[in-house]
Motif scaffolding. Structure first.
Motif, PDB file in Angstrom:
ATOM      1  N   THR A   8       9.855  13.460 -12.940  1.00 14.02           N
ATOM      2  CA  THR A   8       9.403  12.289 -12.194  1.00 14.02           C
ATOM      3  C   THR A   8       8.703  12.760 -10.928  1.00 14.02           C
ATOM      4  N   ALA A   9       7.502  12.260 -10.725  1.00 13.58           N
ATOM      5  CA  ALA A   9       6.708  12.681  -9.574  1.00 13.58           C
ATOM      6  C   ALA A   9       7.339  12.208  -8.268  1.00 13.58           C
ATOM      7  N   ASP A  10       7.150  12.989  -7.232  1.00 12.45           N
ATOM      8  CA  ASP A  10       7.553  12.605  -5.879  1.00 12.45           C
ATOM      9  C   ASP A  10       6.414  11.772  -5.313  1.00 12.45           C
ATOM     10  N   LEU A  11       6.612  10.482  -5.277  1.00 10.79           N
ATOM     11  CA  LEU A  11       5.560   9.558  -4.846  1.00 10.79           C
ATOM     12  C   LEU A  11       5.663   9.164  -3.375  1.00 10.79           C
ATOM     13  N   ARG A  12       6.420   9.938  -2.597  1.00 13.86           N
ATOM     14  CA  ARG A  12       6.546   9.570  -1.180  1.00 13.86           C
ATOM     15  C   ARG A  12       5.196   9.622  -0.462  1.00 13.86           C
ATOM     16  N   GLY A  13       4.369  10.592  -0.785  1.00 13.59           N
ATOM     17  CA  GLY A  13       3.035  10.639  -0.178  1.00 13.59           C
ATOM     18  C   GLY A  13       2.208   9.426  -0.571  1.00 13.59           C
ATOM     19  N   GLY A  14       2.327   9.031  -1.828  1.00 14.83           N
ATOM     20  CA  GLY A  14       1.631   7.831  -2.299  1.00 14.83           C
ATOM     21  C   GLY A  14       2.179   6.578  -1.657  1.00 14.83           C
ATOM     22  N   LEU A  15       3.485   6.541  -1.462  1.00 14.74           N
ATOM     23  CA  LEU A  15       4.078   5.391  -0.780  1.00 14.74           C
ATOM     24  C   LEU A  15       3.558   5.315   0.649  1.00 14.74           C
ATOM     25  N   ARG A  16       3.460   6.476   1.324  1.00 17.02           N
ATOM     26  CA  ARG A  16       2.956   6.491   2.700  1.00 17.02           C
ATOM     27  C   ARG A  16       1.535   5.905   2.754  1.00 17.02           C
ATOM     28  N   LEU A  17       0.664   6.360   1.857  1.00 18.72           N
ATOM     29  CA  LEU A  17      -0.714   5.851   1.829  1.00 18.72           C
ATOM     30  C   LEU A  17      -0.745   4.353   1.535  1.00 18.72           C
ATOM     31  N   THR A  18       0.086   3.939   0.611  1.00 15.63           N
ATOM     32  CA  THR A  18       0.108   2.533   0.217  1.00 15.63           C
ATOM     33  C   THR A  18       0.636   1.655   1.348  1.00 15.63           C
ATOM     34  N   LEU A  19       1.713   2.094   1.996  1.00 20.04           N
ATOM     35  CA  LEU A  19       2.242   1.301   3.104  1.00 20.04           C
ATOM     36  C   LEU A  19       1.264   1.248   4.277  1.00 20.04           C
ATOM     37  N   ASP A  20       0.529   2.318   4.500  1.00 19.24           N
ATOM     38  CA  ASP A  20      -0.499   2.294   5.555  1.00 19.24           C
ATOM     39  C   ASP A  20      -1.569   1.260   5.207  1.00 19.24           C
ATOM     40  N   TRP A  21      -1.998   1.258   3.950  1.00 23.73           N
ATOM     41  CA  TRP A  21      -3.010   0.292   3.499  1.00 23.73           C
ATOM     42  C   TRP A  21      -2.485  -1.135   3.633  1.00 23.73           C
ATOM     43  N   VAL A  22      -1.279  -1.383   3.127  1.00 22.71           N
ATOM     44  CA  VAL A  22      -0.702  -2.729   3.210  1.00 22.71           C
ATOM     45  C   VAL A  22      -0.489  -3.125   4.670  1.00 22.71           C
ATOM     46  N   GLY A  23      -0.044  -2.182   5.500  1.00 21.65           N
ATOM     47  CA  GLY A  23       0.135  -2.473   6.918  1.00 21.65           C
ATOM     48  C   GLY A  23      -1.166  -2.906   7.574  1.00 21.65           C
ATOM     49  N   ASP A  24      -2.266  -2.251   7.228  1.00 22.06           N
ATOM     50  CA  ASP A  24      -3.576  -2.651   7.758  1.00 22.06           C
ATOM     51  C   ASP A  24      -3.947  -4.055   7.284  1.00 22.06           C
TER      52      ASP A  24
END
Length: 162
Positions: A8-24
């Motif tokens: 299972t991939a470690d998607l924490r980096g992807g979560l960070r990018l996604t939360l930054d996008w959603v936060g914007d």
């Protein structure tokens, strides 16, 4: 039975990018848009923001190994709430938990009550934030394309979860 975390991939980096996008996206919402309809049937932008913040709070609780139903999937907030601040607080809570590598292998419970390893749960929530980010962007006239590499990784994680 949970999948083998080594696959299972470690998607924490992807979560960070996604939360930054959603936060914007959340920060760019103006009060006049709160009553706008969203692609989520029957939901307004206000309803969607309440859900996005609620889910973000839930992701932090899940990472702690706690009961996901101990926090609502939608918060109660007035129309004049500082949505950007509410989301930022939830984002901070997420990272206080998920930065620990142990969260990826910890067995956690996700709605509707399934137990999976943290990495699998994280993949599920990256997907949820991508989808609801698109919903919010569409309803408010913002750029609706999230981080493409994250979407590809989330799709792979969703396939494994299914």
């Amino acid at each position: 039975m949970s999948p083998d975390t080594s696959e299972t991939a470690d998607l924490r980096g992807g979560l960070r990018l996604t939360l930054d996008w959603v936060g914007d996206l959340v920060t760019a919402v103006v009060p006049a848009q709160l009553a706008n309809a969203t692609p989520c049937a029957g939901w307004t932008v206000h309803d969607l923001l309440a859900h996005i913040v609620g889910v973000a709070r839930r992701v932090a609780v899940i990472g702690q190994g706690a009961d996901p139903f101990s926090v609502p999937s939608e918060i109660t907030a007035d129309a004049d709430a500082d949505w950007s601040d509410l989301f930022a607080q939830a984002d901070t809570d997420i990272w206080s938990v998920w930065q620990d590598d142990a969260t990826l292998t910890r067995l956690v419970t996700v709605p509707p009550g399934h137990q999976v390893d943290g990495a699998t749960a994280l993949g599920q929530y990256v997907t949820e934030f991508l989808v609801h980010g698109w919903d919010l962007a569409t309803a408010t006239g913002q750029v609706s394309e999230g981080p493409s590499p994250v979407a590809e990784a989330a799709l792979a994680a969703a396939r494994q979860f299914i």
